[in-house]
Each structure stands twice: as structure tokens, then as C-alpha cells.
Design an enzyme around this catalytic site. Structure first.
Site, PDB file in Angstrom:
ATOM      1  N   LYS A   1       0.829  -1.229   0.030  1.00 57.14           N
ATOM      2  CA  LYS A   1      -0.118  -0.065   0.032  1.00 57.14           C
ATOM      3  C   LYS A   1       0.818   1.124   0.071  1.00 57.14           C
ATOM      4  CE  LYS A   1      -2.553   0.939   3.601  1.00 57.14           C
ATOM      5  NZ  LYS A   1      -2.485   2.004   4.340  1.00 57.14           N
TER       6      LYS A   1
ATOM      7  N   ASP B   1      -6.750   1.066   1.162  1.00 56.86           N
ATOM      8  CA  ASP B   1      -6.687   1.296   2.426  1.00 56.86           C
ATOM      9  C   ASP B   1      -8.014   0.954   2.698  1.00 56.86           C
ATOM     10  OD1 ASP B   1      -8.423   3.254   1.744  1.00 56.86           O
ATOM     11  OD2 ASP B   1      -7.298   4.862   2.499  1.00 56.86           O
TER      12      ASP B   1
END
Ligand code: SF4
Length: 200
Positions: free
Chosen positions: A108, A126
Site C-alpha cells: 500500500k 486502504d
């Protein structure tokens, strides 16, 4: 989503690629606002990877004390800076594979840096992107983060990935919040299975 949030963009503030990478690492499990409050002092003290790589944990920890997990995050950013110096000649690398070789950097974080620093199409998944994707039934309810990322990348043209990522985060923050999504006034209600069950 982009009609409702045409200016959706990252809220993390940084002056260089290296500092942006640090800000993303620090933002795990805390708000961008809390990170933005502490990073100016951190950035002034450690302008380049070489400066932070030479710092001690005792020097860095007090600067991060206002955010969660500050002890581990202090360790990560020092080690990350050392990795950049040792493996990448002091430059933040520009591929996901290389970024993920840095301490404290997962997929991420790498995706956020690729998109924001180098304008390389990526979709960082997320908590907001996950929730919105599931509520809109873009992915199965059991989908994991990697499945969500790959599904969104498959469904969206590449030139929309960065924009979509920002829009979905804003959607999750201000429209489709975890506890009280604003379904009654949501422009997507007609195509949202979750929303329809909530307004019945
Ligand atoms: Fe989220 Fe409700 Fe809108 Fe669906 S209708 S996207 S659940 S706010």
C-alpha cells in the site's frame, strides 16, 4: 464520485519524495492530520536519507511521540532511510518491487508513493477503498486487499487509477463513513445494494 469530490487528492504534506515516503509510513493507523502536525520538525531535522540514517532511536522517537506506534515507526523510518542510502544511492526507488525492499514499506505504501511522487498508475487499497468497494459490491464481501486492488485495476482504465484511489478515499471519509454512511442523500444510492438495505 469525482463529481462530488473533484479536488480529491492526498492530504499528506511533504516537500520531497523522501519526505513523502516518510509521511506515508507514519500515517499507518493514524490520521494524515496528525502526521502533518509533526512532520515539519522531522523534515527540517532530517532533510535527506543520509541524515536520518545516521540518527539514533532516542533522537527520533520524541519527534513522533504524538502519533500511535511511534516507537516502531521511529525504527522503521531510520531503517528505511538506511536502506535508501545503502541500496539505492540515496534516491527513493521508482518501482513497487524496489520500494517494497525498504524497511516499513508494504504494498500500500509503495503504491501511494508510486502514484504521488512519480505519477505511476497504482491503486493503494486502504480501509476506505476496502469499505466502499465492498458496499458497492464491486468485490465480494470476503475479498482481501490484493483482490480488491486487482479487481479495481481490471475494471478501471489505467489513466483513472490514481484519480479513482483519491475519490474512493474521499468517498469513504465524507460520504460512506464506516459507522454512519450518508445513504439517504447519496448520489449512488440507486446502484448501491448496501445503501438500499440501509434506507429501507
Ligand atoms: Fe455508501 Fe450508502 Fe452511498 Fe452505498 S448508498 S455508497 S453505502 S453512502
Amino acid at each position: 464520485m469525482s463529481q462530488k469530490f473533484p479536488d480529491a487528492r492526498t492530504s499528506l504534506e511533504a516537500d520531497t519524495d523522501f519526505h513523502f515516503l516518510l509521511a506515508v509510513i507514519l500515517s499507518a493507523q493514524t490520521t494524515d492530520k496528525a502526521v502533518n502536525l509533526l512532520t515539519p520538525r522531522l523534515f527540517v531535522r532530517y532533510p535527506a536519507p543520509e541524515d536520518l540514517a545516521a540518527a539514533s532511536l532516542e533522537e527520533v522517537m520524541p519527534l513522533l511521540r504524538s502519533i500511535g506506534l511511534y516507537r516502531n515507526k521511529s525504527k522503521y523510518i531510520i531503517a528505511c532511510a538506511a536502506d535508501i542510502v545503502a541500496k539505492f544511492d540515496g534516491q527513493v526507488p521508482q518501482t513497487r518491487k524496489e520500494l517494497m525492499q525498504l524497511s516499513g514499506v508494504g504494498r500500500k505504501t509503495a503504491d501511494v508513493v508510486l502514484a504521488e511522487c512519480f505519477n505511476i498508475p497504482a491503486i493503494a487499497v486502504d480501509t476506505h477503498v476496502t469499505r466502499v468497494s465492498k458496499r458497492l459490491r464491486i468485490v465480494p464481501q470476503t475479498a482481501d486487499v490484493l483482490t480488491i486492488e486487482k479487481t479495481l485495476m481490471k475494471k478501471l482504465p489505467e489513466d483513472l487509477w490514481i484519480k479513482a484511489h483519491h475519490c474512493m478515499i474521499f468517498w469513504g471519509r465524507y460520504q460512506c463513513m464506516a459507522r454512519k454512511p450518508l445513504c439517504v442523500e447519496c448520489p449512488l444510492l440507486l446502484i448501491c445494494a448496501e445503501g438500499k438495505t440501509r434506507v429501507q
